[in-house]
Scaffold this motif. Structure first.
Motif, PDB file in Angstrom:
ATOM      1  N   LEU A 565      -6.817  -1.214  -1.261  1.00 42.20           N
ATOM      2  CA  LEU A 565      -6.394  -2.366  -0.361  1.00 42.20           C
ATOM      3  C   LEU A 565      -6.242  -3.471  -1.130  1.00 42.20           C
ATOM      4  O   LEU A 565      -5.543  -4.477  -0.920  1.00 42.20           O
ATOM      5  CB  LEU A 565      -7.302  -2.296   0.948  1.00 42.20           C
ATOM      6  CG  LEU A 565      -7.116  -3.638   1.914  1.00 42.20           C
ATOM      7  CD1 LEU A 565      -5.816  -3.281   2.474  1.00 42.20           C
ATOM      8  CD2 LEU A 565      -8.199  -3.490   3.076  1.00 42.20           C
ATOM      9  N   PHE A 566      -7.418  -3.829  -1.878  1.00 43.16           N
ATOM     10  CA  PHE A 566      -7.625  -5.216  -2.267  1.00 43.16           C
ATOM     11  C   PHE A 566      -6.809  -5.569  -3.595  1.00 43.16           C
ATOM     12  O   PHE A 566      -6.732  -6.567  -4.254  1.00 43.16           O
ATOM     13  CB  PHE A 566      -8.996  -5.841  -2.460  1.00 43.16           C
ATOM     14  CG  PHE A 566      -9.494  -6.115  -1.188  1.00 43.16           C
ATOM     15  CD1 PHE A 566      -9.160  -7.251  -0.459  1.00 43.16           C
ATOM     16  CD2 PHE A 566     -10.423  -5.061  -0.402  1.00 43.16           C
ATOM     17  CE1 PHE A 566      -9.529  -7.737   0.874  1.00 43.16           C
ATOM     18  CE2 PHE A 566     -10.749  -5.429   0.641  1.00 43.16           C
ATOM     19  CZ  PHE A 566     -10.216  -6.722   1.312  1.00 43.16           C
ATOM     20  N   SER A 567      -6.041  -4.275  -4.058  1.00 43.21           N
ATOM     21  CA  SER A 567      -4.931  -4.889  -4.872  1.00 43.21           C
ATOM     22  C   SER A 567      -3.674  -5.125  -4.252  1.00 43.21           C
ATOM     23  O   SER A 567      -2.718  -5.161  -5.119  1.00 43.21           O
ATOM     24  CB  SER A 567      -5.066  -3.709  -6.155  1.00 43.21           C
ATOM     25  OG  SER A 567      -5.294  -2.517  -5.286  1.00 43.21           O
ATOM     26  N   CYS A 568      -3.686  -4.837  -3.045  1.00 44.88           N
ATOM     27  CA  CYS A 568      -2.154  -5.140  -2.331  1.00 44.88           C
ATOM     28  C   CYS A 568      -2.188  -6.718  -2.334  1.00 44.88           C
ATOM     29  O   CYS A 568      -3.017  -7.418  -2.139  1.00 44.88           O
ATOM     30  CB  CYS A 568      -2.163  -4.582  -0.896  1.00 44.88           C
ATOM     31  SG  CYS A 568      -2.437  -2.800  -0.620  1.00 44.88           S
ATOM     32  N   GLU A 569      -0.942  -7.220  -2.230  1.00 44.93           N
ATOM     33  CA  GLU A 569      -0.911  -8.706  -2.270  1.00 44.93           C
ATOM     34  C   GLU A 569      -1.298  -9.277  -1.009  1.00 44.93           C
ATOM     35  O   GLU A 569      -1.959 -10.339  -1.129  1.00 44.93           O
ATOM     36  CB  GLU A 569       0.789  -8.967  -2.594  1.00 44.93           C
ATOM     37  CG  GLU A 569       0.834 -10.458  -2.721  1.00 44.93           C
ATOM     38  CD  GLU A 569       2.493 -10.629  -3.395  1.00 44.93           C
ATOM     39  OE1 GLU A 569       3.081 -11.263  -3.053  1.00 44.93           O
ATOM     40  OE2 GLU A 569       2.797  -9.587  -4.383  1.00 44.93           O
ATOM     41  N   ASN A 570      -1.046  -8.407   0.202  1.00 46.69           N
ATOM     42  CA  ASN A 570      -1.493  -9.300   1.409  1.00 46.69           C
ATOM     43  C   ASN A 570      -2.525  -7.986   2.097  1.00 46.69           C
ATOM     44  O   ASN A 570      -1.845  -7.265   3.116  1.00 46.69           O
ATOM     45  CB  ASN A 570      -0.300  -9.769   2.295  1.00 46.69           C
ATOM     46  CG  ASN A 570      -0.892 -10.159   3.634  1.00 46.69           C
ATOM     47  OD1 ASN A 570      -2.052 -10.150   3.963  1.00 46.69           O
ATOM     48  ND2 ASN A 570      -0.100 -10.383   4.742  1.00 46.69           N
ATOM     49  N   PRO A 571      -3.689  -7.944   1.771  1.00 48.30           N
ATOM     50  CA  PRO A 571      -4.605  -7.051   2.156  1.00 48.30           C
ATOM     51  C   PRO A 571      -4.859  -7.320   3.785  1.00 48.30           C
ATOM     52  O   PRO A 571      -5.674  -6.180   4.396  1.00 48.30           O
ATOM     53  CB  PRO A 571      -5.700  -7.064   1.464  1.00 48.30           C
ATOM     54  CG  PRO A 571      -5.675  -8.372   1.076  1.00 48.30           C
ATOM     55  CD  PRO A 571      -4.569  -8.675   0.707  1.00 48.30           C
ATOM     56  N   ALA A 572      -4.747  -8.585   4.078  1.00 48.68           N
ATOM     57  CA  ALA A 572      -5.425  -8.969   5.436  1.00 48.68           C
ATOM     58  C   ALA A 572      -4.514  -8.342   6.806  1.00 48.68           C
ATOM     59  O   ALA A 572      -5.333  -8.153   7.747  1.00 48.68           O
ATOM     60  CB  ALA A 572      -5.320 -10.632   5.595  1.00 48.68           C
ATOM     61  N   THR A 573      -3.175  -8.446   6.804  1.00 46.16           N
ATOM     62  CA  THR A 573      -2.445  -7.896   7.674  1.00 46.16           C
ATOM     63  C   THR A 573      -1.366  -6.881   7.512  1.00 46.16           C
ATOM     64  O   THR A 573      -0.825  -6.797   6.394  1.00 46.16           O
ATOM     65  CB  THR A 573      -1.909  -8.894   8.556  1.00 46.16           C
ATOM     66  OG1 THR A 573      -1.114  -9.586   7.423  1.00 46.16           O
ATOM     67  CG2 THR A 573      -3.000  -9.966   9.272  1.00 46.16           C
ATOM     68  N   LEU A 574      -1.009  -6.223   8.638  1.00 44.42           N
ATOM     69  CA  LEU A 574       0.106  -5.220   8.153  1.00 44.42           C
ATOM     70  C   LEU A 574       1.468  -6.335   8.356  1.00 44.42           C
ATOM     71  O   LEU A 574       1.165  -7.150   9.303  1.00 44.42           O
ATOM     72  CB  LEU A 574       0.269  -4.052   9.203  1.00 44.42           C
ATOM     73  CG  LEU A 574      -0.888  -2.974   8.818  1.00 44.42           C
ATOM     74  CD1 LEU A 574      -1.308  -2.070   9.852  1.00 44.42           C
ATOM     75  CD2 LEU A 574      -0.231  -2.449   7.590  1.00 44.42           C
ATOM     76  N   PRO A 575       2.719  -5.672   7.946  1.00 47.02           N
ATOM     77  CA  PRO A 575       3.763  -6.702   8.155  1.00 47.02           C
ATOM     78  C   PRO A 575       4.191  -7.001   9.784  1.00 47.02           C
ATOM     79  O   PRO A 575       4.849  -8.001   9.780  1.00 47.02           O
ATOM     80  CB  PRO A 575       4.785  -5.674   7.533  1.00 47.02           C
ATOM     81  CG  PRO A 575       4.451  -4.394   6.583  1.00 47.02           C
ATOM     82  CD  PRO A 575       2.810  -4.541   7.273  1.00 47.02           C
ATOM     83  N   ASP A 576       3.788  -6.305  10.450  1.00 48.17           N
ATOM     84  CA  ASP A 576       3.896  -6.306  11.890  1.00 48.17           C
ATOM     85  C   ASP A 576       2.866  -7.201  12.550  1.00 48.17           C
ATOM     86  O   ASP A 576       2.959  -7.447  13.692  1.00 48.17           O
ATOM     87  CB  ASP A 576       4.059  -5.289  12.614  1.00 48.17           C
ATOM     88  CG  ASP A 576       3.112  -4.116  12.739  1.00 48.17           C
ATOM     89  OD1 ASP A 576       2.153  -4.173  11.760  1.00 48.17           O
ATOM     90  OD2 ASP A 576       2.697  -3.437  13.655  1.00 48.17           O
ATOM     91  N   GLY A 577       1.839  -7.772  11.789  1.00 52.02           N
ATOM     92  CA  GLY A 577       0.820  -8.355  12.366  1.00 52.02           C
ATOM     93  C   GLY A 577      -0.477  -7.866  12.535  1.00 52.02           C
ATOM     94  O   GLY A 577      -1.378  -8.709  12.928  1.00 52.02           O
TER      95      GLY A 577
END
Ligand code: ADP
Ligand code: MG
Length: 594
Positions: A565-577
């Motif tokens: 998860l934390f190697s994803c660029e945006n781990p905080a939210t999904l694309p739909d928010g």
């Protein structure tokens, strides 16, 4: 001061009125189909080009119009269906306001060809901007053909408001399905850009439903029948175990007219209470017949809402007949419900109480329901603080900088098989396991698509899948992206595809189910504006393939999930928010104990 009030010229008045009746090409489809039905047709054909923006044409074999009637039909308040206010209380036709053709003629180019049985020649009218430009006798079969071209050609502001072809066509299909379901005894054919989308012969209701929604409905339908002095109820409800997470097949028809009713929906849903999990919708095709004097269809210009004189009684009767139908179905599953007449089930022996049906709940939960809210400012701050830590110490390096010294000991624990709890430098983090996995898969899928590799996991045996015409259309539209995602398939006939391979992230899933479910979630995500088609698709596949709530995870799996998860660029939210995690700082924690 001089007088300033003027009567608007008819053309302008009609344009304004048109705004109320005709919102989009689908409204034209609805009005023309309804007129064809009112004309007593037994066969109706719908031809559409470019999602109705270029052409909507309905051809029927109904009673046709005389030359004078044809000219009259485009006048405002011109109707053959009522002649006095009293008639309003006995309406048996779909139309009665006499404003549809006038409205359409005001905002499109229109051609009417029509002939009555006893006339030897028919009439052709060419109308532009509400004015008859040409009128000729014409050789034609009995019936009417109305072509509506270049909708809103003279109202550019409205044309601009039209959505993509995809969306407009979906609206048209919705209207078509409603009309076709309301009239199984009429044959319907529907072509879009020359491709046949539906060909529905005159049939019984069950066949009609299957013709529209696919063979799989054969086993799902339970007949409904209740005749009372107030209302006659008939149709089909879907078995509780085919309830779905997205709204889909919920149809009420009152005296042959499709209607929406939150109240009646609630009364049906109540009959399913305890039989289906929260957040699932029961499907139904319910037909109510009432004395027209007991309803008021005049309430809404496009007439999908109506007022019942005694709504509560209708609701209660509906609730009990649905309960009875699904109850009986579960008590006596061996009875033959295949025939629409099989409602003549012998009553239960007196004194015996139907057993409440046993339906197992589906595991998992509906992430569409919660977490749609946008992160608050405060929340963002917390995320950002945390996130910047994560950035400075990429997890793959094995650094412990965000996760504190306890990492190797009790790093993460699972709460309610839904959340992962872990201690971090700044305090505490709670991660939604399913969403975390969705984010990881989403990024992977999108990355794979952008590399145009389309890696596919080949199935041992190719699967043949029958789709509904609407799903087939969607598959065609999404074909490139589906292939990039890893679906290996070819079209095979009008509504059949052969699947040879599936996306590797979904390995082990049945191809046909996967495709259907991806299409279903794609529809659910399609309302989200800021995502492109491939993103929506990737999200659908990620959603479908991710670890679900309810799945027990080993510590190793949790650690792996956190790392990824934390190697994803945006781990905080999904694309739909949707939020993926939540952090609680040590200060906040300390404050709780003050
Ligand atoms: P309404 O349906 O409310 O009467 P419309 O504007 O839709 O108003 O149609 C006006 C009239 O034109 C109808 O009342 C009917 O007499 C005639 N008409 C329209 N379409 C057809 C058709 N397909 N076949 C025969 N008559 C039609
Ligand atoms: Mg009409």
């Amino acid at each position: 001061m001089s007088d300033v009030i003027k009567l608007l010229p008819d053309t302008i008045a009609n344009q304004i009125a048109a705004g109320e009746v005709i919102q989009r090409p689908a409204s034209v489809v609805k009005e023309l189909l309804e007129n064809a039905i009112d004309a007593g047709s037994t066969e109706i054909r719908l031809d559409v080009k470019d999602a109705g923006k270029t052409l909507v044409m309905v051809t029927d074999n109904g009673r046709g119009m005389s030359e004078t009637d044809a000219r009259m039909s485009i006048e405002r308040h011109a109707t053959s269906k009522i002649s006095s206010a009293d008639d309003l209380f006995a309406i048996r036709t779909m139309g009665f306001r006499g404003e549809a053709l006038a409205s359409i003629a005001a905002i499109a180019q229109m051609e009417i060809k029509t002939k009555t049985e006893d006339a030897s020649l028919g009439t052709k009218l060419v109308i532009k901007g509400g004015k008859v430009e040409e009128q000729l006798p014409e050789q034609s079969a009995t019936g009417t053909q109305i072509a509506v071209k270049n909708l809103f050609f003279n109202v550019p502001a409205r044309r601009k408001f039209l959505k993509s072809d995809n969306v407009e066509l979906r609206h048209i299909i919705d209207e078509f399905e409603r009309v076709a379901l309301a009239n199984p005894d009429i044959k319907f054919v529907f072509h879009h850009n020359g491709t046949e989308l539906f060909n529905l012969p005159k049939s019984r209701l069950k066949q009609r439903i299957i013709g529209i929604f696919g063979k799989k409905y054969d086993e799902k339908l339970v007949p409904l029948k209740q005749e009372t002095t107030v209302v006659n109820i008939s149709g089909f409800v879907l078995k509780p175990d085919s309830a779905r997470k997205t709204r889909g097949e919920q149809f009420f028809f009152v005296n042959g007219r499709f209607i929406k009713s939150a109240y009646l929906h609630m009364m049906v849903a109540r009959a399913y209470e305890e039989l289906i999990p929260q957040g699932y919708y029961p499907g139904y095709f319910i037909y109510l017949e009432l004395d027209p004097g007991f309803i008021d269809i005049n309430i809404h210009p496009t007439k999908t809402e109506i007022k019942f004189e005694d709504e509560r009684t209708v609701g209660m009767l509906l609730n009990s007949s649905v309960k009875q139908a699904i109850g009986m179905h579960n008590v006596a599953p061996t009875l033959d419900f295949d025939q629409e007449t099989s409602f003549n089930v012998p009553p239960l022996p007196s004194g015996s109480v139907p057993k409440p049906p046993q339906i197992s709940y589906k595991e998992g939960f509906n992430p569409f329901e919660t977490g749609r809210e946008k992160p608050t400012e405060k929340h963002w701050e917390a995320i950002e603080t945390f996130y910047s830590d994560a950035k400075s110490a990429p997890p793959e390096s094995g650094s412990d900088s965000i996760f504190d010294e306890e990492k190797r000991a009790v790093q993460a624990m699972q709460v309610k098989r839904k959340y992962i709890l872990s201690s971090i430098n700044s305090g505490l983090i709670v991660i939604h396991q399913s969403r975390a996995h969705q984010r990881i898969l989403f990024d992977e899928i999108l990355e794979g698509m952008s590399r145009s590799e389309g890696t596919s996991q080949q199935l041992l045996f190719p699967e043949t899948v029958n789709l509904t015409p609407a799903d087939m259309l969607l598959v065609k539209e999404l074909a490139d992206d589906l292939r990039l995602m890893g679906f290996d398939f070819s079209e095979f006939g009008k509504t059949t595809v052969v699947i040879r391979g599936i996306p590797p992230v979904a390995s082990g899933t049945e191809g046909s189910r996967l495709l259907a479910e991806v299409l279903e979630s794609f529809r659910a995500f399609s309302a989200i504006d800021n995502l492109g088609q491939s993103q929506k698709l990737a999200l659908s596949l990620a959603f479908k393939s991710a670890v679900k709530t309810g799945k027990a995870l080993s510590e190793e799996e949790m650690l792996d999930l956190i790392d990824r998860l934390f190697s994803c660029e945006n781990p905080a939210t999904l694309p739909d928010g949707r939020k993926i995690y939540y952090t609680l700082s040590l200060d906040e924690l300390n404050n709780r104990f003050n």
